[in-house]
Scaffold this active site. Structure first.
Site, PDB file in Angstrom:
ATOM      1  N   ASP A  60       5.528  24.373 -11.466  1.00  0.00           N
ATOM      2  CA  ASP A  60       6.557  23.427 -11.879  1.00  0.00           C
ATOM      3  C   ASP A  60       6.259  22.010 -11.391  1.00  0.00           C
ATOM      4  O   ASP A  60       5.448  21.794 -10.488  1.00  0.00           O
ATOM      5  CB  ASP A  60       7.915  23.840 -11.302  1.00  0.00           C
ATOM      6  N   HIS A 203       4.449  25.440  -7.412  1.00  0.00           N
ATOM      7  CA  HIS A 203       4.552  24.029  -7.789  1.00  0.00           C
ATOM      8  C   HIS A 203       3.172  23.395  -7.709  1.00  0.00           C
ATOM      9  O   HIS A 203       2.409  23.682  -6.775  1.00  0.00           O
ATOM     10  CB  HIS A 203       5.540  23.300  -6.868  1.00  0.00           C
TER      11      HIS A 203
END
Length: 251
Positions: A60, A203
């Site tokens: 992300d 992430h």
């Protein structure tokens, strides 16, 4: 600073055709179409002894200039593909990195323009999602089929917006907790709990996750698992009190 993205009108052309693996989802009630498409058949291993099994590695908040090139290099070196849920503002600032993801064979999803709490912004949620769709389409030439709401926060209104844009909502089954300071060893250990069809949250800015990639992929292959893409499933995948309908399947 990005200007506000205006909400679309009902006859505005927002997106391309409904992706085959990511049908729109209704806003409430059952969270899948009344007549869902057939799910992908499992792919047999070379020996034909049992189906191959897949998990999805997801990242992300990108693209992040300081870390994405190394992450892509490590994925390529391992012969693995992943799904990147990009923010529209970050993509706007670094279009070359979005194209680098695409050229490396990665899948690209939508993570809103500015990473708000969508359940708290009312009607502005559609503009957040739509703005990222348009930015990513302009850069890649393709409409993203996958959407991950920031913080995993969703509700009936967010899901109605997703359905309007033909997006499949993708949450996760295992959280790396890289956002909370998990170490590389912690992240490798978390990935070992992935089960076939599972989706792993990471992430692209988290160095610990990037450093974990070679060992994660090695461990997965030792268990007969392979990095795959994300597709719709008619089954409910648990996520607190908000199940979702996405699983990892063969690329």
């Amino acid at each position: 600073m990005r200007t506000a993205i205006p909400a679309t009108t009902a006859d505005d052309s927002l997106h391309g055709p409904v992706p085959a693996t990511a049908p729109a989802r209704p806003a409430s009630g059952a969270h899948h179409p009344s007549t869902p498409p057939s799910e992908p058949e499992p792919r047999l291993s070379r020996r034909g002894s049992r189906p191959e099994r897949y998990v999805a590695l997801t990242f992300d908040d990108g693209p992040t200039p300081a870390t994405l090139p190394t992450l892509l290099d490590r994925l390529r070196a391992a012969g693995a593909r992943a799904t990147f849920f990009n923010q529209g503002d970050h993509a706007e600032a670094e279009p070359g990195l979005v194209r680098a993801q695409q050229e490396a064979g990665m899948w690209i999803g939508n993570h809103t323009c500015t990473h708000p709490h969508l359940t708290e912004v009312g009607g502005a949620a559609l503009g957040e999602i739509l703005g990222a769709q348009r930015t990513l389409h302009r850069i890649t030439g393709e409409w993203p089929a996958l959407f991950r709401p920031p913080y995993g926060e969703t509700n009936d209104q967010v899901r109605a917006d997703e359905a309007r844009l033909n997006l499949l909502e993708v949450l996760w089954t295992v959280d790396s907790r890289d956002w909370a300071g998990a170490t590389t060893d912690d992240i490798v250990a978390a990935a070992r709990s992935l089960q076939p069809g599972g989706i792993f949250l990471m992430h692209d800015w988290a160095q610990a996750s990037i450093d974990a990639i070679p060992q994660i992929i090695s461990d997965l292959r030792d268990r007969g698992l392979h990095p795959g893409k994300i597709a719709f499933t008619s089954r409910e995948v648990p996520f607190g009190d908000t199940p979702f309908h996405a699983i990892a399947v063969a690329p």
